[in-house]
Design an enzyme around this catalytic site. Structure first.
Site, PDB file in Angstrom:
ATOM      1  N   CYS A  77       0.785  -1.239   0.000  1.00  7.02           N
ATOM      2  CA  CYS A  77       0.000   0.000   0.000  1.00  7.02           C
ATOM      3  C   CYS A  77       0.817   1.290   0.000  1.00  7.02           C
ATOM      4  CB  CYS A  77      -1.052   0.001   1.103  1.00  7.02           C
ATOM      5  SG  CYS A  77      -0.739  -1.037   2.506  1.00  7.02           S
ATOM      6  N   ARG A  79       7.557 -11.141   4.856  1.00  5.29           N
ATOM      7  CA  ARG A  79       7.279 -10.886   6.266  1.00  5.29           C
ATOM      8  C   ARG A  79       7.987 -11.945   7.074  1.00  5.29           C
ATOM      9  NH1 ARG A  79       0.700  -9.766   5.947  1.00  5.29           N
ATOM     10  NH2 ARG A  79       0.914  -7.998   4.522  1.00  5.29           N
ATOM     11  N   GLN A 135       0.875 -11.202  -3.234  1.00  2.00           N
ATOM     12  CA  GLN A 135      -0.541 -10.877  -3.063  1.00  2.00           C
ATOM     13  C   GLN A 135      -1.142 -10.450  -4.391  1.00  2.00           C
ATOM     14  OE1 GLN A 135      -0.040  -7.635  -0.248  1.00  2.00           O
ATOM     15  NE2 GLN A 135      -0.858  -8.919   1.391  1.00  2.00           N
ATOM     16  N   ASP A 180      -2.905  -7.960  -4.920  1.00  2.00           N
ATOM     17  CA  ASP A 180      -3.263  -6.783  -4.138  1.00  2.00           C
ATOM     18  C   ASP A 180      -3.819  -5.685  -5.038  1.00  2.00           C
ATOM     19  OD1 ASP A 180      -3.457  -5.307  -1.867  1.00  2.00           O
ATOM     20  OD2 ASP A 180      -1.330  -4.839  -1.688  1.00  2.00           O
ATOM     21  N   HIS A 224      -5.414  -1.388  -4.545  1.00  2.00           N
ATOM     22  CA  HIS A 224      -5.925  -0.313  -3.709  1.00  2.00           C
ATOM     23  C   HIS A 224      -6.840   0.547  -4.548  1.00  2.00           C
ATOM     24  CE1 HIS A 224      -2.375  -1.723  -1.561  1.00  2.00           C
ATOM     25  NE2 HIS A 224      -3.134  -1.507  -0.511  1.00  2.00           N
ATOM     26  N   LYS A 242     -12.081  -4.282   8.523  1.00  2.00           N
ATOM     27  CA  LYS A 242     -11.934  -5.107   7.324  1.00  2.00           C
ATOM     28  C   LYS A 242     -12.952  -6.217   7.232  1.00  2.00           C
ATOM     29  CE  LYS A 242      -8.363  -8.159   9.295  1.00  2.00           C
ATOM     30  NZ  LYS A 242      -7.001  -8.664   9.182  1.00  2.00           N
ATOM     31  N   HIS A 286      -8.221  -1.238   0.650  1.00  2.00           N
ATOM     32  CA  HIS A 286      -7.211  -2.277   0.408  1.00  2.00           C
ATOM     33  C   HIS A 286      -7.995  -3.539   0.114  1.00  2.00           C
ATOM     34  CE1 HIS A 286      -4.036  -0.075   2.903  1.00  2.00           C
ATOM     35  NE2 HIS A 286      -5.161   0.560   3.190  1.00  2.00           N
TER      36      HIS A 286
END
Length: 522
Positions: free
Chosen positions: A213, A242, A260, A262, A264, A344, A390
């Site tokens: 992000c 991570r 991911q 991912d 946004h 979330k 997100h």
RNA sequence: GCUGCUGUAGCUCAGUGGUAGAGCACUCCCUUGGUAAGGGAGAGGUCCAGAGUUCGAAUCUCUGCAGCAGCACCA
């Protein structure tokens, strides 16, 4: 256990005064039980159950006597569990067991567990040669050709779905200066879970990105944004690292290096609802295409440690709830489990052994745009903060593929199968024809292998069935002469003789990804 | 990370204080066989790593690493 059952001691219930109970357990050195009683609400009746020599605090209810347990039980495992589920507390031993009405039911249950184990993605990943993990790269996946084919099939599919629904794909850096993570707030909260890199002749401290992000905000911040550009949907197949605690690692489902799907969505507040509705629709359609008809949704609200004011959280949670209502999403509440910057939705899938995994997510965020100073020019000519949504659908490719492997126990539908067809010969006279058949299938877009080995057809059928190849295209002298193929499907017992040209057209259609088969883009 | 358990051939696993075994897979030879294992031969191991105990350790002890189960964690 057997002795206790054989003794058939009766369970005796006894109500007891609170103070007396505390003193009783304290005297016996059972401080945790004493503490439990202390913390029970005053209205609660304290009950003890006695069974022979053994006295225990318990609300009940119990069987009449230990003999009622019967003999159809099994102690399954011993493990530690933190007192009151808090890792700062002492760890107690926990013994897990299972008991059934009779031996037959117990056996059936144990058999079911064994079956589930056979679906384990770690087992199948090894057997099918999809991937491996080794000591030198703990928590990272070595994808083998077949596994990577599966991955790429899923990725290509996702890319098409995103492009068709108005997302723009980007790619952002792996190594990013710590200053950005400090600004976003991640450094403070997750520093010990980040991989940090330093170069000798520079003072800079860089971190391998644990998420995408902040980088996406950097792209958003380039140039002046207009309200006309919103909602701006920025997607990335983002590689993240991570440092997950060692005990959390699990096959490819929980790893330290993952990608991911991912994205946004930068939008105005009144766009949260329509974007959420569109997202849930897209996610449901994608899950369905992968064979997941149902999934759980959890709504996680504000955690104890968080960024942003209560007023901001009220707005974010309210907006998300309202969007859920509009989208017709049924969710269970997961209090206090939200991200530190916003509430979330979690979309949860279940693995072969019954464990739940969060895959998809949608998070409403009023905080990061503020912290990283994202803004756009509104209709009124003034500067405004966008809201960031997100969102991920698969979550990480690694986890999703792990669950997918278990869902199908390695027997993928044709469009996902890493090897879609094997052309197998019965006699070597058919070799040239087999090559021709394989080439035709390949040209039609199928992933094909060819088996000209010096084995009987029985052995070939067995081998490729065990390898979960969905289509076995058998050719012998007869097929070569008549330009046909004998098609055998995985799991089937018989075969179908088809004209080569027809077979190629039909299999190509069958192997098509569901979105292409529907013509989503058209 | 915590508690417990485990680590032997590519895989699944047996084994024991005295120089390591099976099945499958693999390689080679024979076999050309019509839909879930054709036959034979061969090759293959630093018994996770390091230290200790011992005349001798793959086996016992300790430490580390990794895996498994549960717990805790999960931006």
């Amino acid at each position: 256990m057997r002795e206790i059952v054989a003794a058939n001691a009766a369970f005796k219930r006894q109500e007891i005064d609170r103070e007396e109970a505390i003193a009783f357990f304290q005297a016996r050195g059972e401080k945790y039980k004493a503490q439990l009683i202390q913390d029970l609400p005053a209205s609660e009746t304290i009950t003890l159950y006695t069974q022979g020599e053994w006295v225990d605090l318990c609300r009940g209810a119990h069987l009449r006597a230990t003999g009622d347990v019967g003999t159809a039980f099994k102690l399954m495992k011993v493990a530690g569990a933190y007192w009151r589920g808090d890792h700062r507390n002492a760890m107690l031993s926990r013994i897990y067991g299972t008991a059934w009405r009779d031996q037959k039911e117990l056996d059936a249950y144990l058999h079911m567990l064994e079956e589930a184990e056979r679906r384990d993605h770690r087992r199948i990943g090894k057997d099918m040669g999809l991937f491996h993990i080794q000591e030198e790269a703990v928590g990272s996946v070595f994808w083998h050709p077949k596994g990577w084919k599966l991955y790429r099939t899923a990725e290509a599919y996702m890319r098409r779905r995103l492009e068709a629904t108005g997302y723009q794909e980007v790619k952002t850096p792996q190594l990013v200066d710590r200053a950005l993570w400090e600004a976003s707030g991640h450094w403070e909260k997750f520093r010990e879970h980040m991989f940090v890199a330093q170069v000798e002749d520079e003072d800079k401290v860089l971190a391998l990105k644990p998420m995408n992000c902040p980088c996406h905000v950097q792209i958003f911040r380039q140039g002046l944004r207009s309200y006309r550009e919103l909602p701006l949907r920025m997607a990335e197949f983002g590689s993240c690292h991570r440092y997950e605690p060692s005990g959390a690692l699990h096959g490819i489902m929980r790893v330290r290096a993952f990608t991911q799907d991912d994205a946004h969505i930068f939008c105005a507040e009144d766009q949260i609802a329509p974007e959420t509705v569109a997202f849930v629709e897209l996610l449901s359609s994608i899950y369905r295409d992968f064979g997941f008809e149902s999934f759980q949704v959890k709504f996680s609200d504000r955690p104890a440690v968080r960024a942003g004011t209560d007023e901001t959280w009220d707005r974010a949670e309210g907006a998300l709830k309202q969007a859920c209502a509009t989208a017709g999403v049924d969710y269970t509440l997961n209090p206090g489990e939200g991200a530190f910057y916003g509430p979330k939705l979690e979309f949860v899938l279940r693995d072969a052994i019954g464990r739940d995994w969060q895959c998809g997510t949608l998070q409403v965020d009023f905080v990061l745009p503020e912290r990283l100073d994202a803004e756009y020019v509104g209709e009124d000519g003034a500067r405004h903060r966008p809201v960031m949504l997100h969102r991920a659908i698969l979550g990480s490719f690694e986890r999703f593929l792990g669950i997918l492997i278990e869902q199908y126990a390695g027997r993928f539908p044709i469009w996902l199968a890493p090897v879609q067809a094997v052309v197998a010969t019965i006699v070597s006279d058919a070799d040239p024809y087999a090559e021709e058949v394989a080439a035709a299938l390949r040209k039609a877009g199928l992933e094909v292998r060819i088996d000209l080995t010096n084995q009987k057809i029985n052995a070939k059928v067995r081998e490729h069935s065990l390898a979960h190849v969905p289509l076995l295209v058998v050719v012998g002298r007869k097929e070569a002469e008549t330009r046909t193929v004998a098609l055998r499907r995985l799991g089937g017992q018989n075969q179908e003789v088809l004209d080569l040209v027809d077979a190629v057209a039909r299999l190509a259609a069958e192997a098509m990804a569901p979105d292409l088969a529907r013509g989503d883009l058209a």
